[in-house]
Scaffold this active site. Structure first.
Site, PDB file in Angstrom:
ATOM      1  N   ARG A   1       0.852  -1.205   0.000  1.00 58.50           N
ATOM      2  CA  ARG A   1       0.000   0.000   0.000  1.00 58.50           C
ATOM      3  C   ARG A   1       0.883   1.250   0.000  1.00 58.50           C
ATOM      4  NH1 ARG A   1      -1.672  -0.131   6.405  1.00 58.50           N
ATOM      5  NH2 ARG A   1      -0.206   1.498   7.013  1.00 58.50           N
ATOM      6  N   GLY A   2       0.220   2.399  -0.041  1.00 56.33           N
ATOM      7  CA  GLY A   2       0.895   3.686   0.146  1.00 56.33           C
ATOM      8  C   GLY A   2       1.996   3.965  -0.868  1.00 56.33           C
TER       9      GLY A   2
ATOM     10  N   ALA B   1       9.669   0.072   3.425  1.00 64.81           N
ATOM     11  CA  ALA B   1       8.869  -0.280   4.609  1.00 64.81           C
ATOM     12  C   ALA B   1       9.238   0.644   5.767  1.00 64.81           C
ATOM     13  CB  ALA B   1       9.119  -1.730   5.010  1.00 64.81           C
TER      14      ALA B   1
ATOM     15  N   LEU C   1       9.418  12.098  23.935  1.00 62.76           N
ATOM     16  CA  LEU C   1      10.391  11.206  24.578  1.00 62.76           C
ATOM     17  C   LEU C   1      10.024  10.924  26.040  1.00 62.76           C
ATOM     18  CD1 LEU C   1      13.041   9.615  24.156  1.00 62.76           C
ATOM     19  CD2 LEU C   1      14.258  11.624  24.974  1.00 62.76           C
TER      20      LEU C   1
ATOM     21  N   ASN D   1      11.276  16.343  14.418  1.00 65.62           N
ATOM     22  CA  ASN D   1       9.840  16.578  14.538  1.00 65.62           C
ATOM     23  C   ASN D   1       9.405  16.185  15.945  1.00 65.62           C
ATOM     24  OD1 ASN D   1       7.348  17.339  13.608  1.00 65.62           O
ATOM     25  ND2 ASN D   1       6.877  15.344  12.683  1.00 65.62           N
TER      26      ASN D   1
ATOM     27  N   TYR E   1      11.504   7.998  15.309  1.00 61.62           N
ATOM     28  CA  TYR E   1      11.392   8.033  13.842  1.00 61.62           C
ATOM     29  C   TYR E   1      12.490   8.937  13.242  1.00 61.62           C
ATOM     30  CZ  TYR E   1       8.877   8.518   9.348  1.00 61.62           C
ATOM     31  OH  TYR E   1       8.516   8.516   8.020  1.00 61.62           O
TER      32      TYR E   1
HETATM   33  P1  NAI Z   1       2.260   3.043   5.014  1.00 68.44           P
HETATM   34  O1  NAI Z   1       2.088   2.804   6.470  1.00 68.44           O
HETATM   35  O2  NAI Z   1       1.052   3.411   4.210  1.00 68.44           O
HETATM   36  O3  NAI Z   1       2.930   1.756   4.331  1.00 68.44           O
HETATM   37  C1  NAI Z   1       4.052   1.137   4.885  1.00 68.44           C
HETATM   38  C2  NAI Z   1       4.087  -0.314   4.449  1.00 68.44           C
HETATM   39  O4  NAI Z   1       5.232  -0.924   5.032  1.00 68.44           O
HETATM   40  C3  NAI Z   1       2.854  -1.100   4.889  1.00 68.44           C
HETATM   41  O5  NAI Z   1       2.311  -1.832   3.826  1.00 68.44           O
HETATM   42  C4  NAI Z   1       3.399  -2.002   5.995  1.00 68.44           C
HETATM   43  O6  NAI Z   1       2.710  -3.241   6.117  1.00 68.44           O
HETATM   44  C5  NAI Z   1       4.846  -2.201   5.517  1.00 68.44           C
HETATM   45  N1  NAI Z   1       5.701  -2.631   6.622  1.00 68.44           N
HETATM   46  C6  NAI Z   1       5.759  -2.128   7.868  1.00 68.44           C
HETATM   47  N2  NAI Z   1       6.611  -2.839   8.623  1.00 68.44           N
HETATM   48  C7  NAI Z   1       7.107  -3.824   7.826  1.00 68.44           C
HETATM   49  C8  NAI Z   1       8.006  -4.876   8.047  1.00 68.44           C
HETATM   50  N3  NAI Z   1       8.567  -5.075   9.245  1.00 68.44           N
HETATM   51  N4  NAI Z   1       8.299  -5.708   7.007  1.00 68.44           N
HETATM   52  C9  NAI Z   1       7.728  -5.519   5.799  1.00 68.44           C
HETATM   53  N5  NAI Z   1       6.849  -4.524   5.538  1.00 68.44           N
HETATM   54  C10 NAI Z   1       6.544  -3.690   6.547  1.00 68.44           C
HETATM   55  O7  NAI Z   1       3.400   4.147   4.898  1.00 68.44           O
HETATM   56  P2  NAI Z   1       3.746   5.182   3.726  1.00 68.44           P
HETATM   57  O8  NAI Z   1       3.173   6.497   4.076  1.00 68.44           O
HETATM   58  O9  NAI Z   1       3.438   4.593   2.411  1.00 68.44           O
HETATM   59  O10 NAI Z   1       5.328   5.323   3.918  1.00 68.44           O
HETATM   60  C11 NAI Z   1       6.279   4.570   3.194  1.00 68.44           C
HETATM   61  C12 NAI Z   1       7.674   5.015   3.597  1.00 68.44           C
HETATM   62  O11 NAI Z   1       7.818   6.416   3.397  1.00 68.44           O
HETATM   63  C13 NAI Z   1       7.996   4.755   5.066  1.00 68.44           C
HETATM   64  O12 NAI Z   1       9.358   4.399   5.198  1.00 68.44           O
HETATM   65  C14 NAI Z   1       7.738   6.113   5.703  1.00 68.44           C
HETATM   66  O13 NAI Z   1       8.458   6.264   6.905  1.00 68.44           O
HETATM   67  C15 NAI Z   1       8.235   7.027   4.608  1.00 68.44           C
HETATM   68  N6  NAI Z   1       7.706   8.383   4.680  1.00 68.44           N
HETATM   69  C16 NAI Z   1       6.376   8.645   4.501  1.00 68.44           C
HETATM   70  C17 NAI Z   1       5.910   9.943   4.570  1.00 68.44           C
HETATM   71  C18 NAI Z   1       4.470  10.306   4.340  1.00 68.44           C
HETATM   72  O14 NAI Z   1       4.151  11.491   4.374  1.00 68.44           O
HETATM   73  N7  NAI Z   1       3.572   9.363   4.086  1.00 68.44           N
HETATM   74  C19 NAI Z   1       6.825  11.056   4.845  1.00 68.44           C
HETATM   75  C20 NAI Z   1       8.194  10.670   4.989  1.00 68.44           C
HETATM   76  C21 NAI Z   1       8.599   9.381   4.909  1.00 68.44           C
END
Ligand code: NAI
Length: 433
Positions: free
Chosen positions: A205-206, A274, A282, A332, A338
């Site tokens: 997703r995402g 991921a 904190l 942040n 994070y």
């Molecule tokens: P999301 O939560 O929608 O998707 C993250 C995906 O990673 C999920 O499908 C989840 O099941 C998977 N995941 C989590 N832990 C896992 C593991 N241990 N093994 C395998 N898969 C795992 O998050 P989103 O928003 O799509 O973010 C993706 C990346 O972008 C992340 O690293 C996030 O920190 C980074 N990010 C996102 C921002 C945002 O505004 N959405 C901003 C800055 C960074």
């Protein structure tokens, strides 16, 4: 999750009212689509100082028509600016044309690598950085301004094409450095990843889903990795893009081994996407909200990277793209865990990049998303979400596609000269530099 304010300011009464109130004016961005793959307007090539860059043949291959009536892209070659006096040429070149750049257009300043032996050159070239970031903050109308430091135009072709296309719609205020050297041009620039295999973690997703889809669009065979609990979604994504799903928790001790087993033919593009959040200040953060965030967002990235490089799973010409965040650059409140993990990604990239290239022929870069419209940000309380959306030069959130396009550029076979970069996809967020 829809940005209703952006829709409102897109109407005549909405524009009138929000202007009168002095509110932000986001413009609908022109993003890549199969129907509109190029910027809508002409390319204006200007020069300040004496340049030796062989730029014209590369610009000719962007598919943009040269002209100055309605420039959609203004490229200012300032590589020859070697002293403060020559900066007048920057003003003289851009002052008369900035107003005419079309909405969602590009201003791209080209700078030279900094010469550590020449403090006058360094001062003048560093000045371009402050210039670029300032113009980015004032230009408006969905237009972006970036600085590209390069020594060789041919070696930067994939980067020039990216920055001068709708694919970079949400990348602004960035300073990107591209090295020199021979690059491998793809047989077909529309399918640069044909014949290559990519693995994207957290792709059910995402942002990860969008990255997987974009790499598949560019010709890659994609492995969609996500936790076992998300296997059904991962399968759906894989089916849609013609890839395969891999149910695996990246923190598993044997993750590297299992990825290697799933890729007997080797891997060309590894995207560490991921990530999780467990926000708390904190003072209120128990260890069980700290550890998992560091483990998923950083520890597992280091382990699987080391493991896949050591096993030779990543083939020469390979690409590693890790996911940082502006929270890791600017910090942040509520995200010490994070922010630490994402800053760690920056350290990993900067340190490993030269060695991975020398030892394995693999580049290592990071994307650092700002506010991106996903389920992660939809869960943020309304007022903080609204502030996050507007606190950038484009006055709106980015889309997963914006991070995906940036990842695809870094994964490109002709991007072998792009190494050790941390590229923010944040619409020039006001947070951090
Ligand atoms: P999301 O939560 O929608 O998707 C993250 C995906 O990673 C999920 O499908 C989840 O099941 C998977 N995941 C989590 N832990 C896992 C593991 N241990 N093994 C395998 N898969 C795992 O998050 P989103 O928003 O799509 O973010 C993706 C990346 O972008 C992340 O690293 C996030 O920190 C980074 N990010 C996102 C921002 C945002 O505004 N959405 C901003 C800055 C960074």
């Amino acid at each position: 999750m829809a940005d209703r304010y952006l829709s409102f300011t897109g109407t005549a009464p909405g524009r009138f009212l929000t202007r009168r109130l002095g509110l932000p004016q986001p413009a609908e961005l022109h993003r890549w689509s199969a129907e509109q793959p190029r910027l809508r307007g002409e390319l204006l090539h200007l020069t300040a100082g004496r340049s030796t860059l062989a730029l014209s043949p590369v610009l000719a291959r962007t598919g943009l028509t040269p002209g100055s009536a309605r420039p959609a892209a203004v490229v200012l070659d300032a590589t020859g600016v070697a002293d403060v006096g020559a900066l007048d040429g920057v003003h003289a070149a851009l002052h008369p044309v900035v107003r005419s750049v079309v909405p969602s257009g590009r201003v791209l300043v080209l700078g030279a690598p900094l010469d550590p032996e020449d403090h006058h050159q360094c001062a003048a070239q560093q000045a371009l950085e402050g210039f670029t970031r300032s113009l980015g903050k004032e230009i408006g109308r969905g237009r972006t301004v970036n600085l590209l430091r390069l020594g060789d135009a041919a070696a930067a072709e994939s980067t020039l094409r990216f920055l001068l296309s709708p694919r970079s719609a949400y990348v602004s205020g960035q300073v990107i450095e591209v090295g020199s050297g021979t690059v491998t041009a793809p047989a077909d620039w529309d399918e640069p990843l044909a014949g290559r295999t990519a693995l994207v973690t957290g792709a059910a997703r995402g942002i990860g889903e969008a990255v997987a889809g974009t790499l598949a669009r560019d010709g890659a065979r994609v492995v969609v990795l996500d936790v076992p609990a998300a296997e059904a979604d991962a399968r759906r994504v894989a089916e849609r893009i013609g890839g395969t799903a891999l149910a695996l928790d990246v923190t598993a001790a044997d993750a590297g081994e299992r990825i290697a087993a799933a890729l007997p033919g080797g891997l060309d593009v590894l995207v560490h996407n991921a990530g999780i959040t467990r926000d708390r200040r904190l003072v209120n953060m128990p260890a069980d909200r700290w550890g998992p965030v560091l483990e998923v967002n950083l520890g597992s990235v280091l382990r699987t990277t080391d493991d896949l490089l050591a096993r030779g799973v990543l083939r020469p010409g390979g690409r590693i793209v890790a996911t940082a965040s502006i929270a890791g650059l600017a910090g942040n409140a509520g995200q010490t865990n994070y922010g630490a993990g994402k800053a760690g990604i920056v350290g990993l990239v900067r340190s490993l990049a030269p060695r991975a290239l020398a030892g394995h022929g693999v580049t290592v870069n990071a994307v650092a998303p700002g506010f991106i419209e996903t389920r992660m940000t939809a869960a943020v309380p309304l007022l903080i979400r609204e502030a996050g959306r507007r606190m950038n030069s484009l006055a709106q959130g980015g889309l997963p596609a914006d991070v995906a396009e940036t990842t695809a550029w870094l994964a490109h076979p002709a991007s072998g000269t792009v190494n050790g970069q941390v590229v923010r996809v944040c619409g020039q967020s006001l947070l951090g530099a």
